[in-house]
Motif scaffolding. Structure first.
Motif, PDB file in Angstrom:
ATOM      1  N   ALA A  35       0.843  -1.205   0.000  1.00  0.00           N
ATOM      2  CA  ALA A  35       0.000   0.000   0.000  1.00  0.00           C
ATOM      3  C   ALA A  35       0.876   1.252   0.000  1.00  0.00           C
ATOM      4  O   ALA A  35       0.607   2.205  -0.742  1.00  0.00           O
ATOM      5  N   GLY A  36       1.918   1.256   0.802  1.00  0.00           N
ATOM      6  CA  GLY A  36       2.817   2.409   0.848  1.00  0.00           C
ATOM      7  C   GLY A  36       3.529   2.627  -0.474  1.00  0.00           C
ATOM      8  O   GLY A  36       3.630   3.764  -0.959  1.00  0.00           O
ATOM      9  N   THR A  37       3.988   1.554  -1.070  1.00  0.00           N
ATOM     10  CA  THR A  37       4.671   1.654  -2.362  1.00  0.00           C
ATOM     11  C   THR A  37       3.728   2.175  -3.431  1.00  0.00           C
ATOM     12  O   THR A  37       4.075   3.079  -4.208  1.00  0.00           O
ATOM     13  N   LEU A  38       2.517   1.623  -3.480  1.00  0.00           N
ATOM     14  CA  LEU A  38       1.545   2.072  -4.476  1.00  0.00           C
ATOM     15  C   LEU A  38       1.112   3.516  -4.223  1.00  0.00           C
ATOM     16  O   LEU A  38       0.887   4.274  -5.165  1.00  0.00           O
ATOM     17  N   ARG A  39       1.029   3.915  -2.954  1.00  0.00           N
ATOM     18  CA  ARG A  39       0.693   5.293  -2.629  1.00  0.00           C
ATOM     19  C   ARG A  39       1.781   6.243  -3.128  1.00  0.00           C
ATOM     20  O   ARG A  39       1.493   7.292  -3.719  1.00  0.00           O
ATOM     21  N   ARG A  40       3.050   5.869  -2.911  1.00  0.00           N
ATOM     22  CA  ARG A  40       4.161   6.708  -3.393  1.00  0.00           C
ATOM     23  C   ARG A  40       4.169   6.779  -4.917  1.00  0.00           C
ATOM     24  O   ARG A  40       4.385   7.840  -5.497  1.00  0.00           O
ATOM     25  N   LEU A  41       3.913   5.646  -5.580  1.00  0.00           N
ATOM     26  CA  LEU A  41       3.825   5.661  -7.046  1.00  0.00           C
ATOM     27  C   LEU A  41       2.663   6.530  -7.513  1.00  0.00           C
ATOM     28  O   LEU A  41       2.772   7.250  -8.514  1.00  0.00           O
ATOM     29  N   GLY A  42       1.561   6.470  -6.798  1.00  0.00           N
ATOM     30  CA  GLY A  42       0.407   7.298  -7.127  1.00  0.00           C
ATOM     31  C   GLY A  42       0.722   8.772  -6.984  1.00  0.00           C
ATOM     32  O   GLY A  42       0.316   9.600  -7.810  1.00  0.00           O
ATOM     33  N   GLU A  43       1.448   9.114  -5.946  1.00  0.00           N
ATOM     34  CA  GLU A  43       1.829  10.516  -5.736  1.00  0.00           C
ATOM     35  C   GLU A  43       2.738  10.989  -6.867  1.00  0.00           C
ATOM     36  O   GLU A  43       2.572  12.090  -7.392  1.00  0.00           O
ATOM     37  N   THR A  44       3.681  10.142  -7.282  1.00  0.00           N
ATOM     38  CA  THR A  44       4.571  10.484  -8.396  1.00  0.00           C
ATOM     39  C   THR A  44       3.780  10.631  -9.694  1.00  0.00           C
ATOM     40  O   THR A  44       4.009  11.552 -10.479  1.00  0.00           O
TER      41      THR A  44
END
Length: 149
Positions: free
Chosen positions: A17-26
């Motif tokens: 979830a954290g990784t996907l959230r960071r990718l989403g922010e990028t």
């Protein structure tokens, strides 16, 4: 299942979830948005909704969505329109500019997701999703989860 396996699974879900959230922010940043703005644009893209309703759908505070909605209206990506059911609670809707921004960021995200999951067999993706949905169904209504989905 061994209790340690459950703890590891929970840790993996949080990490994913954290990784996907960071990718989403990028991804959002590449289109001049934040992930929060992207999420609110997405919620109101289906139909105009009140800020309170958008907050319930996203599982976040009304105040947080209000701040984001105000940012979106200042950027002319969204607008408030009269609510026929409640004069003091306007509906938030996308502007044509907001629709374009949402389309761009969604297309960018889809391309990224397809690239990320290209090496996984479709059956594995479907099975993982089914397991996650069962887990979410199991947690639905438990203390602290009611109304979050």
């Amino acid at each position: 299942m061994v209790p340690d396996d459950v703890a590891r699974l929970v840790a993996d879900v949080f990490e994913a979830a954290g990784t996907l959230r960071r990718l989403g922010e990028t991804t959002a940043r590449a289109e001049g948005l934040t992930q929060a703005r992207w999420q609110v644009l997405s919620v109101v893209s289906e139909q105009p909704v009140t800020v309170a309703r958008a907050a319930r759908r996203l599982g976040v505070s009304r105040q947080n969505v209000q701040r984001v909605a105000n940012d979106l209206t200042a950027l002319r990506l969204a607008a408030y329109v009269p609510n026929p059911d409640h004069r003091s609670s306007p509906l938030l809707t996308l502007t044509p500019r907001g629709e374009e921004a949402l389309t761009r960021v969604t297309e960018r995200a889809a391309a990224l997701h397809h690239a990320l999951f290209a090496t996984l067999p479709e059956e594995e993706i479907r099975a993982t999703r089914a397991s996650l949905r069962r887990l979410l169904d199991e947690t639905d209504g438990r203390e602290g989860t009611r109304g979050k989905r």
